[in-house]
Design a protein around this motif. Structure first.
Motif, PDB file in Angstrom:
ATOM      1  N   THR A   1       0.833  -1.199   0.000  1.00  0.00           N
ATOM      2  CA  THR A   1       0.000   0.000   0.000  1.00  0.00           C
ATOM      3  C   THR A   1       0.868   1.250   0.000  1.00  0.00           C
ATOM      4  O   THR A   1       0.580   2.228  -0.699  1.00  0.00           O
ATOM      5  N   LEU A   2       1.957   1.214   0.741  1.00  0.00           N
ATOM      6  CA  LEU A   2       2.874   2.346   0.786  1.00  0.00           C
ATOM      7  C   LEU A   2       3.601   2.516  -0.545  1.00  0.00           C
ATOM      8  O   LEU A   2       3.809   3.639  -1.007  1.00  0.00           O
ATOM      9  N   VAL A   3       3.960   1.396  -1.160  1.00  0.00           N
ATOM     10  CA  VAL A   3       4.606   1.434  -2.468  1.00  0.00           C
ATOM     11  C   VAL A   3       3.667   2.089  -3.481  1.00  0.00           C
ATOM     12  O   VAL A   3       4.079   2.950  -4.271  1.00  0.00           O
ATOM     13  N   GLU A   4       2.409   1.716  -3.460  1.00  0.00           N
ATOM     14  CA  GLU A   4       1.435   2.280  -4.387  1.00  0.00           C
ATOM     15  C   GLU A   4       1.215   3.770  -4.124  1.00  0.00           C
ATOM     16  O   GLU A   4       1.113   4.568  -5.060  1.00  0.00           O
ATOM     17  N   SER A   5       1.157   4.162  -2.868  1.00  0.00           N
ATOM     18  CA  SER A   5       0.994   5.584  -2.543  1.00  0.00           C
ATOM     19  C   SER A   5       2.172   6.395  -3.054  1.00  0.00           C
ATOM     20  O   SER A   5       1.989   7.486  -3.600  1.00  0.00           O
ATOM     21  N   ALA A   6       3.378   5.872  -2.879  1.00  0.00           N
ATOM     22  CA  ALA A   6       4.570   6.563  -3.373  1.00  0.00           C
ATOM     23  C   ALA A   6       4.547   6.634  -4.897  1.00  0.00           C
ATOM     24  O   ALA A   6       4.871   7.674  -5.490  1.00  0.00           O
TER      25      ALA A   6
ATOM     26  N   CYS B   1       9.456   6.310  -5.423  1.00  0.00           N
ATOM     27  CA  CYS B   1       9.658   4.870  -5.282  1.00  0.00           C
ATOM     28  C   CYS B   1       9.969   4.552  -3.824  1.00  0.00           C
ATOM     29  O   CYS B   1      11.026   4.932  -3.309  1.00  0.00           O
ATOM     30  N   ALA B   2       9.047   3.883  -3.145  1.00  0.00           N
ATOM     31  CA  ALA B   2       9.264   3.482  -1.750  1.00  0.00           C
ATOM     32  C   ALA B   2      10.157   2.243  -1.729  1.00  0.00           C
ATOM     33  O   ALA B   2       9.846   1.244  -2.370  1.00  0.00           O
ATOM     34  N   VAL B   3      11.276   2.340  -1.013  1.00  0.00           N
ATOM     35  CA  VAL B   3      12.227   1.227  -0.979  1.00  0.00           C
ATOM     36  C   VAL B   3      12.392   0.622   0.405  1.00  0.00           C
ATOM     37  O   VAL B   3      13.063  -0.392   0.567  1.00  0.00           O
ATOM     38  N   GLY B   4      11.775   1.223   1.413  1.00  0.00           N
ATOM     39  CA  GLY B   4      11.897   0.687   2.762  1.00  0.00           C
ATOM     40  C   GLY B   4      11.351   1.649   3.786  1.00  0.00           C
ATOM     41  O   GLY B   4      10.657   2.609   3.458  1.00  0.00           O
ATOM     42  N   TYR B   5      11.712   1.395   5.045  1.00  0.00           N
ATOM     43  CA  TYR B   5      11.256   2.254   6.134  1.00  0.00           C
ATOM     44  C   TYR B   5      12.201   2.133   7.318  1.00  0.00           C
ATOM     45  O   TYR B   5      13.041   1.234   7.376  1.00  0.00           O
TER      46      TYR B   5
ATOM     47  N   VAL C   1      12.045   6.768   0.528  1.00  0.00           N
ATOM     48  CA  VAL C   1      11.620   6.856  -0.874  1.00  0.00           C
ATOM     49  C   VAL C   1      12.744   7.457  -1.715  1.00  0.00           C
ATOM     50  O   VAL C   1      13.597   8.199  -1.227  1.00  0.00           O
ATOM     51  N   LEU C   2      12.708   7.135  -3.008  1.00  0.00           N
ATOM     52  CA  LEU C   2      13.552   7.781  -4.005  1.00  0.00           C
ATOM     53  C   LEU C   2      12.646   8.699  -4.802  1.00  0.00           C
ATOM     54  O   LEU C   2      11.552   8.290  -5.211  1.00  0.00           O
TER      55      LEU C   2
END
Length: 64
Positions: free
Chosen positions: A11-16, A22-26, A60-61
């Motif tokens: 869900t976070l990847v899609e939001s980014a 581009c969400a790559v982690g947290y 994110v990138l």
């Protein structure tokens, strides 16, 4: 993202993605003092569920 609910990393990847990022982690602040990762999770399983607090970060990138 709300801090009072668990959310799948997908869900976070899609939001980014919708923000052209581009969400790559947290990073979870509650685990920041614990090695070896110090709260950082890179490329987690998209099905992994996580609950963020106020001081946690989504990595994110992005351009600009």
């Amino acid at each position: 993202m709300r801090t009072d609910r668990e959310v799948a990393f997908a869900t976070l990847v899609e939001s980014a993605r919708r923000r052209r990022e581009c969400a790559v982690g947290y990073r979870l602040r509650s685990q920041a003092a614990t090695g070896p990762a110090y709260g950082v999770r890179l490329n987690p399983d998209k099905r992994q569920r996580v609950r963020f607090g106020e001081h946690d970060w989504l990595i994110v990138l992005a351009e600009g």
